[in-house]
Design a protein around this motif. Sequence first.
Motif, PDB file in Angstrom:
ATOM      1  N   ASN A 312      14.532  -6.426  -5.906  1.00  0.00           N
ATOM      2  CA  ASN A 312      13.818  -5.160  -5.701  1.00  0.00           C
ATOM      3  C   ASN A 312      14.134  -4.564  -4.334  1.00  0.00           C
ATOM      4  N   LEU A 316      15.636  -0.848  -3.210  1.00  0.00           N
ATOM      5  CA  LEU A 316      14.808   0.073  -2.432  1.00  0.00           C
ATOM      6  C   LEU A 316      15.260   0.238  -0.989  1.00  0.00           C
ATOM      7  N   LEU A 320      13.350   5.460  -1.145  1.00  0.00           N
ATOM      8  CA  LEU A 320      12.832   5.862  -2.451  1.00  0.00           C
ATOM      9  C   LEU A 320      13.587   7.053  -3.048  1.00  0.00           C
ATOM     10  N   ALA A 323      16.617   5.780  -4.767  1.00  0.00           N
ATOM     11  CA  ALA A 323      16.282   5.077  -6.004  1.00  0.00           C
ATOM     12  C   ALA A 323      15.954   6.068  -7.114  1.00  0.00           C
ATOM     13  N   GLN A 324      15.234   7.126  -6.777  1.00  0.00           N
ATOM     14  CA  GLN A 324      14.904   8.144  -7.770  1.00  0.00           C
ATOM     15  C   GLN A 324      16.160   8.874  -8.251  1.00  0.00           C
ATOM     16  N   LEU A 351      10.268   1.911 -10.213  1.00  0.00           N
ATOM     17  CA  LEU A 351       9.661   3.144  -9.696  1.00  0.00           C
ATOM     18  C   LEU A 351       8.201   3.258 -10.111  1.00  0.00           C
ATOM     19  N   THR A 354       6.315   0.999  -7.728  1.00  0.00           N
ATOM     20  CA  THR A 354       6.167   1.579  -6.379  1.00  0.00           C
ATOM     21  C   THR A 354       5.145   2.714  -6.400  1.00  0.00           C
ATOM     22  N   GLU A 355       5.136   3.498  -7.493  1.00  0.00           N
ATOM     23  CA  GLU A 355       4.165   4.591  -7.602  1.00  0.00           C
ATOM     24  C   GLU A 355       2.741   4.059  -7.667  1.00  0.00           C
ATOM     25  N   ALA A 361       7.291   0.713  -1.245  1.00  0.00           N
ATOM     26  CA  ALA A 361       8.571   1.428  -1.277  1.00  0.00           C
ATOM     27  C   ALA A 361       9.341   1.285   0.025  1.00  0.00           C
ATOM     28  N   SER A 362       8.623   1.001   1.121  1.00  0.00           N
ATOM     29  CA  SER A 362       9.275   0.862   2.426  1.00  0.00           C
ATOM     30  C   SER A 362       8.360   0.092   3.360  1.00  0.00           C
ATOM     31  N   HIS A 365       4.713   1.074   3.929  1.00  0.00           N
ATOM     32  CA  HIS A 365       3.717   0.816   2.892  1.00  0.00           C
ATOM     33  C   HIS A 365       3.159  -0.612   2.959  1.00  0.00           C
TER      34      HIS A 365
END
Length: 425
Positions: A312, A316, A320, A323-324, A351, A354-355, A361-362, A365
Motif C-alpha cells: 500500500n 501511495l 493521493l 494514485a487517483q 482509494l 484511504t477515503e 493517505a500520507s 494523516h
Amino acid sequence: MCDTPLRAPWLRTIARVFLDIPVYAVGGAVRNTLMGLPVSDMDLCGPALPETVMKLCEDTPVTARLRAAHFGTVELHIGGHMAEYTTFRQDSYRTGHQPVAVRFADTLEEDALRRDFSVNALYTPLWDITRVIDPTGGLPHLREKILHTVTEDPDQVLKDDGLRILRAVRFQAELGFSLTPAVLKSATKYAALLDEIAPERKRDELTKLLTADIKYPTLSRTTPPVPKGLSTLVEIGAWPKLFGTLIPMNFTAFAHAETLDTGLKLALLYHRATPVALAHRMETLHYAKKDAKQAYDALSVLQEAQNRQSTNADLLRYGLPAAQGAKRMLDLLTGADCVYRQASARMEELLIQTEQCRIPASVKHLAVGGDDLLILCRERGLPVERMGKVLYALWQAVANGRVPNTRRDLLYEAAKRWIDSTPCQ
C-alpha cells in the motif's frame, strides 16, 4: 448566419471604423460560425497596410497595437475584446515553420493561397456578414466534412511548413473531418519536415490533438477524435517525430478519456514503457516540469499496481492525486484489455480505504505529528535529525497494516525505531 459571433457589437464597431476600407473575418471564425461552433479567436484581414490601420483607428473606440509590422499584423482592441488584423499577403518558405519572405498582396484570392486548408480560407466581409467568399473550394469541403489544402496539389502547402501536417491531424480530430487521400499521401511524403519544427510548437499541436475530445462537446462525430488522430499520426509516419521509439498502442482506451488531462493522456500512451521514458519525452517536447512530474508519478503508481509484491505504501508514496490518476487510467485500460482488471480493483479498494481513513493517505494523516515526536526527542534524548525519516517509516508501517494508527502505538513504535535505527520495510 442570423445568430452568429460575427454580429457582435464590438465587431460592428470595427466595421464602422473600416467603413471605407474592406475588412474581412477569415479562418476559424467563419468556419466555426458556419458549423454552429463557438469562436475562440477572431482573425481579420484586408488590403490595408499596418500603418494605415493604425492611423484609421486614431480617435476611435478601437485601440490598434502594432504586433508584427513585417507580417502586416495589428491587434485591434475594444471593450475587452481583441481581433488580430493581418494585411493580405503572400508568403515564401525555405524550410521550417516561419516564412522567410513576405510580400503584401492586393487581393483576397492571393491571400487565400498562403493559408493551409480550404475550410480555413473562407472570408466574410464585416459590412455584410450574410456573404461568404470561398476562393479555394472550402464550402463544399465543409459540407462533405473533408479536409483538403487550399491548392489542388497538397505538396504545395505541406512542403512549405511541416507544422501544417500536425495541424491537419488536429483539425481532423477536432472537427470530425476526413483527410483527403491526396493530403494523407503528401503528409506521409513530408513527415520528415517535423524534425525542423521547434519542440514547443510540436508540443502545442500535440496537446490540442490530445484534448480534441473536449474542444467541441456539442459536435457530433462518427469516431472518437483522439484515437482517430493518433492513428493518423502512425499512418503518415509522424509518430516517431513526436514519440521517438515508443511503440504505438491500441488507442481504444482513449475513446472515453475526456476527463484525463494532457499529462495523464501522455502517461496512458506510455503505460507499457517506463516513467523515465515518459519524463524524457515530455522534457524533449518542452512540457512544464510540474506537468512531467505529475505524469511520471501517476504512471509509476499504475505500474506498481500491476506488481503483486508492491505494498500500500508503494502505491501511495507518490501522493493521493497520483494514485487517483493511476486508477482512472487503469479503468480505461480495463475497458480495452481485461488484463488490467485486477490492478484496477486493487487501486479501487485502496482509494476506498484511504477515503474512509482506514489507511492514511500520507504522513499528515497519522495520529501523531512532528510536535509529538519533538516531545519524545526531548524526553528520551533522541536525535531530532531523524524525525522526518521516522515519521515516514511510521506512515509506511500503518499503511501496510503492521501498526495501528493510534497515538500510543505510534509513539511506542517511534521510540523503538529511533533507538535501533531500523528502517521500516
